[in-house]
Design an enzyme around this catalytic site. Structure first.
Site, short mmCIF file in Angstrom:
data_model
loop_
_atom_site.label_atom_id
_atom_site.label_comp_id
_atom_site.label_asym_id
_atom_site.label_seq_id
_atom_site.Cartn_x
_atom_site.Cartn_y
_atom_site.Cartn_z
N ILE A 59 -18.91 -0.02 22.21
CA ILE A 59 -19.80 -0.16 21.05
C ILE A 59 -19.12 -0.98 19.94
CG2 ILE A 59 -21.05 1.08 19.23
CD1 ILE A 59 -21.39 3.40 21.27
N ASP A 104 -7.39 -0.69 16.88
CA ASP A 104 -7.53 0.08 18.12
C ASP A 104 -6.21 -0.03 18.86
OD1 ASP A 104 -8.03 0.99 20.75
OD2 ASP A 104 -10.15 0.48 20.58
N ALA A 161 -20.20 7.14 14.84
CA ALA A 161 -19.38 7.71 15.92
C ALA A 161 -19.49 9.24 15.91
CB ALA A 161 -17.94 7.24 15.80
N ARG A 162 -18.69 9.91 15.12
CA ARG A 162 -18.79 11.36 14.99
C ARG A 162 -18.44 11.74 13.55
NH1 ARG A 162 -21.44 11.20 18.82
NH2 ARG A 162 -21.09 12.09 20.89
N ASP A 208 -24.90 8.10 10.43
CA ASP A 208 -25.80 8.61 11.47
C ASP A 208 -25.31 9.97 11.96
OD1 ASP A 208 -27.99 8.29 13.38
OD2 ASP A 208 -26.44 8.09 14.91
N GLU A 253 -24.29 19.30 12.15
CA GLU A 253 -25.58 18.67 12.45
C GLU A 253 -26.59 19.71 12.89
OE1 GLU A 253 -25.14 15.34 15.07
OE2 GLU A 253 -23.74 14.34 13.75
N HIS A 265 -28.54 11.32 13.61
CA HIS A 265 -27.84 11.12 14.90
C HIS A 265 -28.82 10.47 15.90
CE1 HIS A 265 -24.31 12.68 17.52
NE2 HIS A 265 -24.80 11.53 18.00
N ALA A 311 -28.69 6.28 19.17
CA ALA A 311 -28.88 6.00 20.61
C ALA A 311 -30.32 6.20 21.05
CB ALA A 311 -27.98 6.93 21.42
P1 NAI Z 1 -15.43 3.69 24.28
O1 NAI Z 1 -14.67 4.74 25.00
O2 NAI Z 1 -15.90 2.50 25.01
O3 NAI Z 1 -14.56 3.17 23.05
C1 NAI Z 1 -13.81 4.01 22.21
C2 NAI Z 1 -12.67 3.17 21.68
O4 NAI Z 1 -11.96 3.95 20.72
C3 NAI Z 1 -11.66 2.74 22.75
O5 NAI Z 1 -11.48 1.35 22.73
C4 NAI Z 1 -10.40 3.47 22.36
O6 NAI Z 1 -9.23 2.72 22.67
C5 NAI Z 1 -10.59 3.63 20.86
N1 NAI Z 1 -9.76 4.66 20.28
C6 NAI Z 1 -9.37 5.84 20.81
N2 NAI Z 1 -8.57 6.48 19.95
C7 NAI Z 1 -8.46 5.69 18.86
C8 NAI Z 1 -7.75 5.81 17.64
N3 NAI Z 1 -6.99 6.87 17.37
N4 NAI Z 1 -7.88 4.81 16.74
C9 NAI Z 1 -8.63 3.73 16.99
N5 NAI Z 1 -9.30 3.55 18.15
C10 NAI Z 1 -9.22 4.53 19.06
O7 NAI Z 1 -16.64 4.45 23.57
P2 NAI Z 1 -18.00 3.83 23.04
O8 NAI Z 1 -19.02 3.87 24.11
O9 NAI Z 1 -17.72 2.55 22.36
O10 NAI Z 1 -18.43 4.95 21.97
C11 NAI Z 1 -17.68 5.17 20.81
C12 NAI Z 1 -18.12 6.46 20.17
O11 NAI Z 1 -19.45 6.33 19.66
C13 NAI Z 1 -18.25 7.65 21.15
O12 NAI Z 1 -17.02 8.26 21.37
C14 NAI Z 1 -19.22 8.56 20.45
O13 NAI Z 1 -18.51 9.44 19.62
C15 NAI Z 1 -20.04 7.61 19.59
N6 NAI Z 1 -21.43 7.53 20.04
C16 NAI Z 1 -22.40 7.84 19.12
C17 NAI Z 1 -23.73 7.79 19.46
C18 NAI Z 1 -24.79 8.06 18.44
O14 NAI Z 1 -25.93 8.35 18.82
N7 NAI Z 1 -24.51 7.98 17.16
C19 NAI Z 1 -24.14 7.49 20.84
C20 NAI Z 1 -23.05 7.07 21.70
C21 NAI Z 1 -21.74 7.15 21.30
#
Ligand code: NAI
Length: 331
Positions: A151, A171, A231-232, A256, A261, A280, A283
């Site tokens: 993302i 990252d 994210a969270r 978001d 929540e 939230h 997605a």
């Molecule tokens: P992903 O796993 O592809 O990417 C997460 C990235 O965070 C990775 O590149 C990782 O190296 C990096 N990371 C891990 N620890 C870190 C740190 N301490 N500092 C900096 N970077 C760090 O996950 P994706 O698909 O990109 O999703 C990211 C987040 O988005 C999910 O974990 C989830 O919490 C959130 N999300 C929210 C949604 C919503 O509806 N608002 C829906 C889908 C995901």
């Protein structure tokens, strides 16, 4: 007929793939006791984010063979317990990336153009807001991206290629992937918060990232800077964010996700006029919701029709245990 439990109703397109092939039932609630009862004779569970599949539920479901998540995260499944029992845990990496990335960009644009304030003013007859110059251009502004996974990388690309923003990324794990991009990586979050005009969060909730956006970092931002979180909620010190927003130590936020929540009705974020909020829902577009239900259902169909599902999260553990990755006897 093979019994499939849905933790909650899914989109009709996903339902269609199951109709006629499976005996589909819906869990009466997300309470563990109800799930134990509902899952005790099923062979598959399609799991949304509303429920948690715990070790207790897994151990009370002797026929269970596959748990299929409608999203990427498997934090609501006891994956170790499932692997021990030889149960496939399937997920859908990247299923809603485009939707979430677009939502983050929408929040960034909404804040830059001050759409909430403009909308309110027009309705209240305060046309003169057009002369207040509270909106800003995004071209040339610095976007700090924390977490350059699927993302975060998409948000960076859209904002860089589409809006002409400069990307400052943090990252610790993925820097190498972007060596050909015109992005600047920083090894220090402090630098990112100090320099960015917008900060957007895209890393998972882990013990390392929880509370990573500290009071100090928030207060080190420029008074004209904005923070966006899709994210969270747990990544940010929410109390510190509220203080900074109230004191106008930062310009605003687009959120978001929240620590709790839905947020409590007394949560001060709901009363601030320099934040834009969504439930939230990043997605939850028509397209992603359809994909989530059809692809989660397809994993179950594939498994029972003798094909290996596309994404098996615990594949390594299952192979080590010699578990078959598709169901051999066709039904
Ligand atoms: P992903 O796993 O592809 O990417 C997460 C990235 O965070 C990775 O590149 C990782 O190296 C990096 N990371 C891990 N620890 C870190 C740190 N301490 N500092 C900096 N970077 C760090 O996950 P994706 O698909 O990109 O999703 C990211 C987040 O988005 C999910 O974990 C989830 O919490 C959130 N999300 C929210 C949604 C919503 O509806 N608002 C829906 C889908 C995901």
């Amino acid at each position: 007929m093979i019994k499939v439990l849905l933790s909650q109703e899914i989109h009709p397109e996903g339902r269609k793939l199951l109709e006629g092939k499976f005996d589909v039932r819906i869990a009466p609630s997300a309470a563990e006791a109800d799930l134990i009862e509902a899952a005790k004779d099923v062979e598959a569970i399609i799991l949304r984010t509303n429920a948690k599949i715990t070790r207790k539920i897994i151990e009370s479901a002797p026929k269970l063979k596959i748990i299929s998540r409608t999203g990427a995260g498997v934090d609501n499944v006891d994956v170790d317990a499932a692997t021990e029992k030889g149960i496939l845990v399937c997920n859908l990496p990247a299923v809603n990336n485009v939707s979430v990335a677009e939502h983050a960009v929408a929040l960034i644009m909404h804040l830059a153009k001050q759409l909430s304030a403009m909308d309110r003013a027009v309705r209240e007859g305060k046309w003169s807001i057009r002369n207040s110059n509270i909106a800003v251009e995004l071209e040339g502004k610095i976007l700090g991206v924390i977490g350059m996974g699927s993302i975060g990388a998409l948000v960076a690309k859209k904002c860089h290629d589409g809006l002409g923003m400069k990307i400052l990324a943090y990252d610790p794990y993925t820097k190498e992937k972007f060596k050909d991009c015109d992005y600047e990586f920083v090894g220090d979050l402090k630098e990112l918060f100090r320099r960015a005009d917008f900060v957007t969060l895209h890393c998972p909730d882990t013990p390392q990232t929880r509370g990573m956006v500290t009071r100090d970092l928030i207060y080190s931002m420029k008074p004209t800077a904005y923070i966006v979180n899709t994210a969270r909620g747990t990544l940010i010190d929410e109390k510190a964010l509220i203080d900074a927003l109230k004191e106008r130590s930062i310009a605003g936020a687009g959120l978001d996700v929240f620590t709790e929540e839905p947020p409590d009705k007394d949560n001060e974020l709901l009363k601030l006029d320099n934040v834009v909020l969504s439930p939230h829902s990043a997605a939850m577009t028509k397209e992603a919701t359809t994909r989530m239900s059809t692809e989660a259902a397809q994993a179950v169909v594939d498994y029972f029709e003798g094909r290996q599902p596309r994404y098996i999260f615990n594949i390594k553990g299952l192979i080590e245990k010699g578990v078959e990755l598709s169901y051999k006897s066709r039904f």
